[in-house]
Design a protein around this motif. Structure first.
Motif, PDB file in Angstrom:
ATOM      1  N   ARG A 269       0.843  -1.214   0.000  1.00 30.44           N
ATOM      2  CA  ARG A 269       0.000   0.000   0.000  1.00 30.44           C
ATOM      3  C   ARG A 269       0.869   1.252   0.000  1.00 30.44           C
ATOM      4  O   ARG A 269       0.538   2.260  -0.642  1.00 30.44           O
ATOM      5  CB  ARG A 269      -0.939  -0.017   1.210  1.00 30.44           C
ATOM      6  CG  ARG A 269      -2.067  -1.048   1.091  1.00 30.44           C
ATOM      7  CD  ARG A 269      -3.130  -0.818   2.144  1.00 30.44           C
ATOM      8  NE  ARG A 269      -2.637  -1.050   3.487  1.00 30.44           N
ATOM      9  CZ  ARG A 269      -2.660  -2.231   4.100  1.00 30.44           C
ATOM     10  NH1 ARG A 269      -3.166  -3.291   3.467  1.00 30.44           N
ATOM     11  NH2 ARG A 269      -2.200  -2.369   5.321  1.00 30.44           N
ATOM     12  N   THR A 272       2.120   1.810  -3.480  1.00 32.57           N
ATOM     13  CA  THR A 272       1.074   2.369  -4.339  1.00 32.57           C
ATOM     14  C   THR A 272       0.884   3.858  -4.065  1.00 32.57           C
ATOM     15  O   THR A 272       0.716   4.660  -5.000  1.00 32.57           O
ATOM     16  CB  THR A 272      -0.249   1.617  -4.111  1.00 32.57           C
ATOM     17  OG1 THR A 272      -0.053   0.222  -4.377  1.00 32.57           O
ATOM     18  CG2 THR A 272      -1.343   2.143  -5.017  1.00 32.57           C
ATOM     19  N   TRP A 275       3.710   5.789  -5.661  1.00 30.51           N
ATOM     20  CA  TRP A 275       3.524   5.842  -7.110  1.00 30.51           C
ATOM     21  C   TRP A 275       2.481   6.885  -7.495  1.00 30.51           C
ATOM     22  O   TRP A 275       2.700   7.678  -8.432  1.00 30.51           O
ATOM     23  CB  TRP A 275       3.120   4.465  -7.626  1.00 30.51           C
ATOM     24  CG  TRP A 275       2.581   4.481  -9.027  1.00 30.51           C
ATOM     25  CD1 TRP A 275       1.309   4.245  -9.432  1.00 30.51           C
ATOM     26  CD2 TRP A 275       3.322   4.766 -10.220  1.00 30.51           C
ATOM     27  NE1 TRP A 275       1.191   4.360 -10.782  1.00 30.51           N
ATOM     28  CE2 TRP A 275       2.419   4.680 -11.299  1.00 30.51           C
ATOM     29  CE3 TRP A 275       4.652   5.078 -10.475  1.00 30.51           C
ATOM     30  CZ2 TRP A 275       2.802   4.913 -12.611  1.00 30.51           C
ATOM     31  CZ3 TRP A 275       5.040   5.301 -11.795  1.00 30.51           C
ATOM     32  CH2 TRP A 275       4.131   5.216 -12.842  1.00 30.51           C
ATOM     33  N   ARG A 276       1.362   6.896  -6.814  1.00 29.80           N
ATOM     34  CA  ARG A 276       0.310   7.845  -7.164  1.00 29.80           C
ATOM     35  C   ARG A 276       0.743   9.287  -6.898  1.00 29.80           C
ATOM     36  O   ARG A 276       0.353  10.206  -7.629  1.00 29.80           O
ATOM     37  CB  ARG A 276      -0.968   7.500  -6.400  1.00 29.80           C
ATOM     38  CG  ARG A 276      -1.594   6.191  -6.895  1.00 29.80           C
ATOM     39  CD  ARG A 276      -2.823   5.784  -6.132  1.00 29.80           C
ATOM     40  NE  ARG A 276      -3.391   4.550  -6.685  1.00 29.80           N
ATOM     41  CZ  ARG A 276      -4.399   3.887  -6.150  1.00 29.80           C
ATOM     42  NH1 ARG A 276      -4.963   4.325  -5.025  1.00 29.80           N
ATOM     43  NH2 ARG A 276      -4.865   2.795  -6.733  1.00 29.80           N
ATOM     44  N   ALA A 328       5.630  -0.875  -7.879  1.00 28.75           N
ATOM     45  CA  ALA A 328       4.371  -0.766  -7.137  1.00 28.75           C
ATOM     46  C   ALA A 328       3.264  -1.448  -7.923  1.00 28.75           C
ATOM     47  O   ALA A 328       3.357  -1.604  -9.149  1.00 28.75           O
ATOM     48  CB  ALA A 328       4.017   0.699  -6.885  1.00 28.75           C
ATOM     49  N   ARG A 329       2.235  -1.872  -7.206  1.00 30.29           N
ATOM     50  CA  ARG A 329       1.001  -2.364  -7.822  1.00 30.29           C
ATOM     51  C   ARG A 329      -0.007  -1.226  -7.846  1.00 30.29           C
ATOM     52  O   ARG A 329      -0.198  -0.525  -6.865  1.00 30.29           O
ATOM     53  CB  ARG A 329       0.425  -3.523  -7.013  1.00 30.29           C
ATOM     54  CG  ARG A 329       1.202  -4.807  -7.036  1.00 30.29           C
ATOM     55  CD  ARG A 329       0.932  -5.633  -8.281  1.00 30.29           C
ATOM     56  NE  ARG A 329      -0.486  -5.903  -8.467  1.00 30.29           N
ATOM     57  CZ  ARG A 329      -1.159  -6.903  -7.888  1.00 30.29           C
ATOM     58  NH1 ARG A 329      -0.516  -7.729  -7.064  1.00 30.29           N
ATOM     59  NH2 ARG A 329      -2.431  -7.092  -8.128  1.00 30.29           N
ATOM     60  N   ASP A 330      -0.650  -1.032  -8.977  1.00 27.02           N
ATOM     61  CA  ASP A 330      -1.700  -0.021  -9.082  1.00 27.02           C
ATOM     62  C   ASP A 330      -2.824  -0.620  -9.909  1.00 27.02           C
ATOM     63  O   ASP A 330      -2.715  -0.734 -11.134  1.00 27.02           O
ATOM     64  CB  ASP A 330      -1.166   1.255  -9.733  1.00 27.02           C
ATOM     65  CG  ASP A 330      -2.157   2.415  -9.619  1.00 27.02           C
ATOM     66  OD1 ASP A 330      -3.178   2.255  -8.915  1.00 27.02           O
ATOM     67  OD2 ASP A 330      -1.908   3.466 -10.216  1.00 27.02           O
ATOM     68  N   ALA A 331      -3.899  -1.021  -9.216  1.00 27.92           N
ATOM     69  CA  ALA A 331      -5.026  -1.700  -9.862  1.00 27.92           C
ATOM     70  C   ALA A 331      -4.513  -2.959 -10.564  1.00 27.92           C
ATOM     71  O   ALA A 331      -3.967  -3.851  -9.915  1.00 27.92           O
ATOM     72  CB  ALA A 331      -5.742  -0.764 -10.823  1.00 27.92           C
ATOM     73  N   ASP A 333      -2.127  -3.108 -12.818  1.00 30.96           N
ATOM     74  CA  ASP A 333      -0.804  -2.854 -13.388  1.00 30.96           C
ATOM     75  C   ASP A 333       0.290  -3.099 -12.355  1.00 30.96           C
ATOM     76  O   ASP A 333       0.119  -2.820 -11.170  1.00 30.96           O
ATOM     77  CB  ASP A 333      -0.688  -1.410 -13.879  1.00 30.96           C
ATOM     78  CG  ASP A 333      -1.580  -1.129 -15.069  1.00 30.96           C
ATOM     79  OD1 ASP A 333      -1.682  -1.988 -15.948  1.00 30.96           O
ATOM     80  OD2 ASP A 333      -2.196  -0.037 -15.109  1.00 30.96           O
TER      81      ASP A 333
END
Length: 487
Positions: A269, A272, A275-276, A328-331, A333
């Protein structure tokens, strides 16, 4: 330990007398049971490791003894003074010749006394092994209460079963081994090679592998779809009691690894969120969040990699141990920001290992990530099963027309060209040659081997079929794009 032939013959109350030399057979092999039968061929009713007791001499001793040896019978006892006095010499010679220990049972000793001695020792051994298994399981359970639960459990297991134990991490490398120094580099490599296909499958599985340190049983740890590693246990000579202890450790090791999932989820988390923040343009904020836990963010120039597939979770676990940059994991991706020179290589490794597809952007800075993300997504759309990672630099270098080679573009092109194909299947090739010649009729006609007036007539026919004037650049460009997309 179960009774051996040496121990059986040493019992004075039984009065057994060996008739073959002590070098015949293996007098110290454990005896599984003792059974009496005077059948001409009792092997269908016997199991390897048993003692056979008989009173009736066989009609033909040589094939009789040969069958017993082939079946794995540990020893033969002949009861005297029941059918005849003494043991037949032919039987003694056959046993000597085929390597089957033979002993004489006196009339005063009932066969049940021999069977009871073997059975009592088998039962005592089974009880002793069960007691050992309980003690070993208790010691391993107590080890699980130590600060490094997983390491303590594996170390105690190795001590209890007196075999080497190793843990292969989700990255396919041996992360721990007990006792220290038990595995050399070749043994570690053999375990890694055996574990890799199990980890790549994503399913719970088990197997065996031979190494310089002996055979190992390998067992995956964790849930299907997100394996946490592979446990490797030296398996040579493990009995049922030891296997029971190992089975319990598999559950404990899996539990210990699962307990770290909460910490892993928190890190995911955090990744993520960083990344955002980067995508939103808050590079300074993202760096300050990442630094204490994840380490510094990569320095420019970097490349952005966007990957998709069913095994993103397993790929992220692998990156925890192998990534040099940020990920990172994003949705749906998996995003990587890494060194410009190694980005494609890392992406290709992930694609092959976890059956993913991805795209890699051009070199960029952290302040320009949105544009790099768009580049990586565009490149990923060009990835195929044969070439699972596409670089945006290659896509851009191929030019705009290369972007026409997509299913959507092909469908539109085939629809727009359908009137030409229906009227004359050769007409699209004529138009493509004409356009490749920059619309110059004389040049195109020579290439096609026809008169220029014939070519003008064919182009006019195409204009009628398509319902458009091909004298303008825009119309010609649109037709050329359709011809390229349908090729």
């Amino acid at each position: 330990m179960p009774a051996t032939l040496t121990q059986l013959l040493a019992r004075p109350e039984l009065g057994l007398r060996p008739l073959t030399a002590s070098t015949v057979g293996d007098p110290d092999a454990p005896l599984a049971w003792a059974h009496s039968s005077d059948l001409p061929d009792p092997t269908p009713f016997l199991a390897p490791g048993q003692v056979l007791l008989v009173t009736q001499p066989p009609e033909d001793a040589d094939p009789y003894v040969e069958r017993l040896v082939a079946h794995g019978i540990a020893a033969l006892g002949f009861g005297t003074e029941v059918v005849r006095d003494g043991t037949p010499a032919a039987l003694v010679e056959a046993c000597e010749r085929h390597g089957l220990p033979l002993f004489e049972v006196p009339y005063r000793t009932p066969f049940i006394a021999v069977a009871r001695f073997v059975a009592d020792r088998v039962a005592a051994d089974a009880y002793a092994r069960s007691t050992w298994a309980l003690r070993a399981s208790r010691a391993i359970s107590l080890a699980a209460l130590r600060p490094d639960a997983l390491g303590a459990v594996l170390s105690e297991l190795s001590r209890q079963i007196e075999r080497p134990v190793a843990l292969v991490g989700p990255d396919g490398a041996v992360s721990r081994s007990f006792p220290s120094g038990a595995l050399d580099a070749r043994a570690r490599r053999a375990l890694s090679d055996a574990a890799e296909p199990l980890l790549r499958s994503g399913r719970r599985a088990a197997g065996t592998v031979g190494t310089d340190a002996g055979p190992f049983a390998v067992q995956t740890l964790g849930a299907a779809g997100r394996l946490r590693g592979v446990l490797a246990v030296g398996s040579e000579g493990l009995d049922a009691a030891a296997q029971q202890v190992v089975t319990g450790v598999v559950a404990l090791a899996g539990l210990a690894l699962e307990q770290s999932r909460a910490a892993d989820a928190a890190r995911a988390r955090l990744r993520t969120a960083v990344w955002r923040a980067l995508v939103a343009g808050d590079a300074a904020v993202a760096a300050s969040i990442a630094e204490p836990v994840l380490g510094p963010l990569p320095e420019a120039p970097v490349r952005v990699t966007m990957m998709q597939g069913a095994a993103l979770a397993a790929a992220a676990d692998w990156l925890e141990s192998n990534a040099d940059g940020f990920f990172a994991r994003d949705a749906h991706d998996l995003v990587l920001i890494g060194d410009e020179s190694t980005a494609v290589e890392v992406a290709t490794t992930l694609a092959v290992r976890f059956d993913l597809r991805g795209g890699v952007s051009s070199g960029t800075t952290l302040d320009a990530l949105p544009a790099a993300v768009a580049q990586a997504q565009t490149a990923r759309n060009r990835a195929t099963a044969d070439d699972p990672v596409a670089a945006f630099d290659d896509v851009a270098g191929a030019g705009m027309l290369a972007l026409l080679h997509t299913p959507d573009a092909r469908a539109v092109a085939e629809t727009s060209l359908r009137p030409l194909v229906a009227a004359d299947p050769s007409l699209p090739d004529v138009l493509r040659t004409w356009l490749d010649a920059d619309g110059v009729y004389d040049v195109a006609a020579r290439r096609l081997g026809m008169h220029r007036h014939t070519l003008r007539s064919r182009v006019a026919e195409a204009e009628r079929l398509l319902g458009r004037d091909l004298s303008s650049f825009a119309a010609r460009a649109d037709l050329y794009a359709a011809l390229r997309a349908s090729a």
